[in-house]
Design an enzyme around this catalytic site. Structure first.
Site, PDB file in Angstrom:
ATOM      1  N   LYS A 185       0.839  -1.201   0.000  1.00  0.00           N
ATOM      2  CA  LYS A 185       0.000   0.000   0.000  1.00  0.00           C
ATOM      3  C   LYS A 185       0.873   1.250   0.000  1.00  0.00           C
ATOM      4  O   LYS A 185       2.096   1.160   0.116  1.00  0.00           O
ATOM      5  CB  LYS A 185      -0.907  -0.011   1.232  1.00  0.00           C
ATOM      6  CG  LYS A 185      -0.154  -0.052   2.553  1.00  0.00           C
ATOM      7  CD  LYS A 185      -1.076  -0.198   3.735  1.00  0.00           C
ATOM      8  CE  LYS A 185      -0.265  -0.251   5.029  1.00  0.00           C
ATOM      9  NZ  LYS A 185      -1.109  -0.273   6.226  1.00  0.00           N
ATOM     10  N   TYR A 234      17.952  29.205   6.430  1.00  0.00           N
ATOM     11  CA  TYR A 234      16.922  29.932   7.166  1.00  0.00           C
ATOM     12  C   TYR A 234      17.228  30.008   8.661  1.00  0.00           C
ATOM     13  O   TYR A 234      17.676  29.035   9.272  1.00  0.00           O
ATOM     14  CB  TYR A 234      15.564  29.268   6.973  1.00  0.00           C
ATOM     15  CG  TYR A 234      14.944  29.544   5.625  1.00  0.00           C
ATOM     16  CD1 TYR A 234      14.720  30.842   5.176  1.00  0.00           C
ATOM     17  CD2 TYR A 234      14.574  28.490   4.794  1.00  0.00           C
ATOM     18  CE1 TYR A 234      14.148  31.081   3.944  1.00  0.00           C
ATOM     19  CE2 TYR A 234      13.993  28.732   3.560  1.00  0.00           C
ATOM     20  CZ  TYR A 234      13.785  30.037   3.135  1.00  0.00           C
ATOM     21  OH  TYR A 234      13.214  30.270   1.918  1.00  0.00           O
TER      22      TYR A 234
END
Length: 342
Positions: free
Chosen positions: A37, A244
């Site tokens: 899955k 950042y």
């Protein structure tokens, strides 16, 4: 015009096969299936299923009918774990997969649509999907063409009393239903021993190199390795910062490579300042914050690396999870679509 991807996801098919074979051995007399899955846990369901089928796997599990339909050309035996909504009946009747029925309503829907081979999930304590044990004992499943009765362990990655309670409840249903087989164990459940194996095991994480229990680590190999190209190499002077929020400051002049990889690709922000690339066995640390599309790597130890070169990231799942606090499942299934997979 085909544009080459600046990211690659290297998938070691030999390791994938080796992991399934190891789990098959650990499953003892039980048949070993495979959960494919979530697009084969992020690695590509078709490629994964083809590889595992080649290794000998014959039972595959997906979450929904769209995932099952994608595997239909392979002609595999596929079970759909999320059951049978009204919207799924036409797909289920097409015959390319088998429903895992989870509610009395789904059982009625299946019977009224014509019936046929099916699986059923029974809830033994996780309180997610599944019919109740009491309803099964009262005959809810009588008359079904029931291939496999499934349940799911809540805490198999821990040694807790709940495991034995669930196992005992599930075992009490043996010979109480028309099921040809019974299946309880996921990857970690396989590691709990033969009492948990029943007739069919359903590993997921461990197939892909995740370590569900520490005592299983020796049996499993890493399967996936993200690789990214260097976009720019630069010298960052002492005292300058990278990325950042200026979370990393160069203690001395530092050679830095900027890679085409970030959290939009599934390389998690939680690996900021913790992850590394690996070149010839040498770890080149991630500097500062992982941003959406870019990371910075200290390449001082590898002066020959240049723009356009590829770097492989250290992506041992158990180690990356321990460093970042992000589950191994998320590290796998979050790998993005910008990777060329192969």
């Amino acid at each position: 015009m085909e544009i080459p991807a600046p990211l690659r996801l290297r998938i070691d098919r030999d390791a994938l096969m080796s992991n399934w074979q190891a789990l098959d051995r650990l499953s003892g007399a039980a048949t070993c299936g495979a959960a494919v899955k979530a697009n084969g846990y992020g690695l590509g369901a078709i490629q994964v299923a083809e590889t595992l089928a080649g290794a000998g796997c014959r039972d595959f599990f997906v979450a929904n009918w769209a995932e099952a339909r994608a595997l239909a050309p392979l002609g595999l035996t596929v079970s759909v774990l999320h059951g049978l909504r009204a919207e799924d009946v036409a797909a289920a009747r097409a015959g390319f997969a088998r429903p895992v029925l989870n509610t009395p309503e789904q059982i009625v829907r299946w019977r009224e649509s014509g019936g046929g081979p099916c699986d059923v999930m029974v809830d033994t304590g996780i309180n997610r999907l599944g019919v109740s044990v009491e309803a099964v004992r009262e005959g809810l499943l009588d008359g079904l063409m029931l291939e496999t009765l499934l349940s799911h362990l809540a805490c198999a990655d821990e040694d807790v009393p709940m495991n034995a309670r669930q196992q005992a409840v599930f075992a009490s249903l043996k010979h109480r239903t028309p099921a040809r087989r019974m299946s309880l164990a996921n990857s970690a459940g396989i590691g709990l021993g033969k009492d948990y194996h029943f007739d069919l095991t359903r590993p997921g994480l461990a197939l892909y190199g995740g370590v569900p229990r520490a005592d299983m680590a020796a049996h499993l190999r890493s399967v996936v390795r993200p690789e990214a190209q260097i976009l720019q190499r630069r010298m960052v002077p002492a005292g300058e910062t990278v990325g950042y929020n200026a979370t990393w400051t160069a203690p001395a002049s530092t050679e830095v490579a900027i890679l085409n990889l970030g959290y939009a690709d599934g390389y998690r922000r939680a690996l900021s300042g913790l992850g590394a690339a690996i070149v010839d066995g040498v770890a080149l640390p991630v500097l500062g914050r992982v941003s959406m599309d870019l990371i910075a790597i200290d390449v001082s130890a590898r002066p020959g690396l240049a723009e356009g070169d590829w770097l492989a990231m250290d992506y041992d799942l158990a180690r990356a999870s321990a460093l970042s606090g992000v589950s191994q499942y998320e590290l796998l299934t979050g790998l993005g679509q910008r990777f060329a997979r192969g």
